[in-house]
Write an enzyme that holds these catalytic residues in place. Structure first.
Site, PDB file in Angstrom:
ATOM      1  N   ASP A   1       0.814  -1.222   0.000  1.00 30.61           N
ATOM      2  CA  ASP A   1       0.000   0.000   0.000  1.00 30.61           C
ATOM      3  C   ASP A   1       0.845   1.269   0.000  1.00 30.61           C
ATOM      4  O   ASP A   1       0.452   2.288   0.549  1.00 30.61           O
ATOM      5  CB  ASP A   1      -0.967   0.010   1.204  1.00 30.61           C
TER       6      ASP A   1
ATOM      7  N   LYS B   1       2.005   2.299  -5.201  1.00 25.08           N
ATOM      8  CA  LYS B   1       2.633   1.845  -6.452  1.00 25.08           C
ATOM      9  C   LYS B   1       1.777   2.195  -7.657  1.00 25.08           C
ATOM     10  O   LYS B   1       2.298   2.532  -8.710  1.00 25.08           O
ATOM     11  CB  LYS B   1       2.841   0.320  -6.424  1.00 25.08           C
TER      12      LYS B   1
ATOM     13  N   GLY C   1      -4.507  -3.952  -3.885  1.00 22.48           N
ATOM     14  CA  GLY C   1      -5.480  -2.880  -4.009  1.00 22.48           C
ATOM     15  C   GLY C   1      -4.795  -1.595  -4.417  1.00 22.48           C
ATOM     16  O   GLY C   1      -4.060  -1.021  -3.638  1.00 22.48           O
ATOM     17  N   HIS C   2      -4.979  -1.215  -5.661  1.00 21.73           N
ATOM     18  CA  HIS C   2      -4.447   0.083  -6.097  1.00 21.73           C
ATOM     19  C   HIS C   2      -5.601   1.064  -6.135  1.00 21.73           C
ATOM     20  O   HIS C   2      -6.641   0.747  -6.705  1.00 21.73           O
ATOM     21  CB  HIS C   2      -3.929   0.064  -7.541  1.00 21.73           C
TER      22      HIS C   2
ATOM     23  N   GLN D   1       1.653  -6.482  -3.567  1.00 25.19           N
ATOM     24  CA  GLN D   1       2.191  -6.574  -2.211  1.00 25.19           C
ATOM     25  C   GLN D   1       3.540  -5.836  -2.130  1.00 25.19           C
ATOM     26  O   GLN D   1       3.707  -4.840  -2.782  1.00 25.19           O
ATOM     27  CB  GLN D   1       2.294  -8.020  -1.716  1.00 25.19           C
TER      28      GLN D   1
END
Ligand code: IMP
Length: 427
Positions: A13, A16, A40-41, A223
Site C-alpha cells: 500500500d 505503487k 489494491g491500487h 504486495q
C-alpha cells in the site's frame, strides 16, 4: 527502451499504482507478475477514484497493453467484475492479455483460505481471505489449475478431481465443511471460457517481442518486499515473490533485460494483517497517521497499522531488489508535526543493528532507534518542484535519501495524479 520493475519497499500500500500511472504515458506494456486480487491500487484520475484489485493499474492509460503474467493467481469472477466496472465507466479494456500459464483461484481455495485462518486462531496470518495462499500452495504441489486448462474440459475435470481428492477430505474431516462437487467447480470455470478466449496469450513471448521492438515494459509488483514469501517477515507474508526477482519468474522476462528497479516507500510505514512491525505506533500519533493518510485497506477495508518511517526496512528493500530509484509517497500526510521521528537502526537485546537482523525472532524483538527531524506546517499539495517544498520537508527527503542509499527521484505530495515533485525522471 527498457524494462522497469516497480516494487513496494515496505509492507504494501505504498502507492505503487500512482507511480505506475505516473510512468504510464511513457510505457507501452504494463505487467502484473505476482499476487492476485489481494492487492489494491487506488488511482485518482480527474477526481474519479478507481480501486483495482486484480487488473494492472496501466489499464487506465489509453494505448497501454495491460498484461496479467504467469506468476499471478487469477480469480476469474473478480477479473470480469473489474472489467465490466471499467467498461461501464468508459475505460477500454480490450487490450488486456492474460497468461495461459497463470493459475486460477478456484472456489475451494477461497473457502480453504478462510477456514484455515479461523483454524489457526492466534497463529493466523491475517490474510485477505481471497484464496491466494492455497492457490500458490497448489501450484507448488503441482495440483493447480491453469488458465490454459479451461479450454479442454477433460483435462480441467481431471485436474479439479485431482485437487479435490485431498481437499474434500480436509474440508469435511478437519474443517467440518461440506465437500465440493467436481462438476460444480468445472461448470463455474468453463462459464468464463468464451470471454477469456480473446485475451489468453503466450505473454512471455509477447513481452520479449515487445522489448525486441524497443518498447518500454513496466513490471508492477503486487504486495511488497516485506511481504515476499522469501525475503519478507515469514510466515507473516503473502505467498508469492513480490520482489524484483519475482518480476522475472512471474513474467518470463529474463534478469538481463531488466534496466531499472523503482522502489516505492511511504513517508511513514503501514501494515495490514499480523506480524512484526518495529515502528508501529499504538498512540495518538498512529491514529493521526491513519486518519490523515486515510489508511484503511482498499481490498478488505481493515484499518492499517501505522508507524514512523523505517530506514532499516528501506535499506533492506534497496538491497534485495537492487533499487535504482525510490519514490516516496504521501509526504503531505506528515504536515503539521512538530518533529518527525525516523527509525535509523534497531536495538535487539542491547545490540545495535544497522541492517535487518538475520532471524525473524530477532526482528520481532527489534526496538527502533529514532532520529528526530524537524517538521513543517505548510500545505505541500501545490508544490511541483523540490525548491517549492518547505525547507524542513526538503531536509526530510534528503535525509531519507542519505539513509536509504539509492536516489529519491519522486516525491508524492497529494492523492491526485499530478501531485508529485519529480527530481529525476524514472525513464
Ligand atoms: P494474503 O496475500 O491474502 O495471503 O495475505 C497475506 C498477508 O499479506 C496479510 O498480512 C495481508 O494483509 C497482506 N497483504 C496481501 N496483499 C496485500 C496488499 O496488497 N497490501 C498490503 N498487504 C497485503
Amino acid at each position: 527502451m527498457p524494462a522497469i520493475v516497480i516494487v513496494g519497499a515496505q509492507w504494501g500500500d505504498e502507492g505503487k499504482g500512482k507511480a505506475t500511472d505516473l510512468l504510464g504515458s511513457r510505457v507501452d506494456v504494463v505487467v502484473k507478475f505476482n499476487g492476485g486480487n489481494n492487492a489494491g491500487h487506488t488511482v485518482v484520475i480527474d477526481d474519479q477514484k478507481y480501486a483495482l484489485h486484480l487488473l494492472p493499474s496501466g489499464i487506465l492509460t489509453p494505448g497501454v497493453v495491460p498484461v496479467i503474467g504467469n506468476g499471478v493467481v487469477v480469480d476469474l469472477g473478480v477479473l470480469f467484475e473489474e472489467i465490466d466496472d471499467l467498461e461501464v465507466r468508459g475505460v477500454d479494456t480490450s487490450r488486456l492479455r492474460v497468461s495461459a500459464n497463470a493459475h486460477v483461484i478456484a472456489s475451494y481455495n477461497r473457502t480453504l483460505d478462510k477456514v484455515t485462518e479461523r483454524f489457526l486462531g492466534s497463529r493466523r496470518i491475517g490474510t485477505t481471505g481471497r484464496g491466494i495462499g492455497p492457490t500458490y500452495a497448489d501450484k507448488m504441489n503441482r495440483i493447480g489449475v491453469r488458465i490454459e486448462d479451461l479450454f479442454d474440459t477433460e483435462v480441467l475435470t481431471a485436474k479439479v478431481e485431482g485437487a479435490l481428492d485431498v481437499k474434500n477430505q480436509l474440508l469435511a474431516k478437519v474443517y467440518n465443511r461440506r465437500a465440493v462437487a467436481v462438476e460444480e467447480v468445472v461448470e463455474e470455470l468453463v462459464s468464463y471460457r468464451d470471454r477469456l478466449a480473446a485475451m489468453v496469450s503466450d505473454t512471455g513471448l509477447l513481452l520479449n517481442q515487445a522489448l525486441d521492438r524497443g518498447e518500454t515494459v513496466l513490471l508492477e509488483a503486487g504486495q511488497a518486499t516485506l511481504l515476499d514469501v522469501d525475503h519478507g517477515t515469514y510466515p507473516f507474508v503473502t505467498s508469492s515473490s513480490a520482489t524484483a526477482g519475482g518480476a522475472c519468474t512471474g513474467s518470463g522476462i529474463p534478469p538481463t533485460r531488466i534496466d531499472r528497479v523503482v522502489g516505492i516507500v511511504k513517508a511513514y510505514t503501514t501494515r495490514v494483517g499480523e506480524g512484526p512491525f518495529p515502528t508501529e505506533l499504538h498512540d495518538d500519533s498512529g491514529e493521526h497517521l491513519r486518519k490523515t493518510g486515510m489508511e484503511y485497506g482498499t481490498t478488505t477495508g481493515r484499518p492499517r497499522r501505522c508507524g514512523w518511517f523505517d530506514a532499516v526496512v528501506a535499506r533492506y528493500a534497496a538491497r534485495v531488489n537492487g533499487v535504482t530509484d525510490f519514490v516516496v509517497t504521501k509526504l503531505d500526510v506528515l504536515t503539521g508535526l512538530e518533529q518527525v521521528p525516523v527509525c535509523v537502526a534497531y536495538d535487539v537485546d542491547g545490540v545495535r543493528h544497522d541492517e535487518m537482523p538475520m532471524t525473524q525472532a530477532e526482528f520481532a524483538r527489534a526496538v527502533p532507534v529514532y532520529e528526530e527531524l524537524p517538521g513543517w506546517w505548510e500545505d505541500l499539495s501545490h508544490c511541483r518542484s523540490f525548491d517549492e517544498l518547505p525547507k524542513a520537508a526538503q531536509e526530510y527527503v534528503l535525509t531519507l535519501e542519505r539513509m536509504c542509499g539509492p536516489r529519491l527521484s519522486v516525491v508524492g505530495v497529494g492523492p491526485g495524479r499530478d501531485h508529485v515533485v519529480v527530481r529525476h525522471d524514472l525513464v
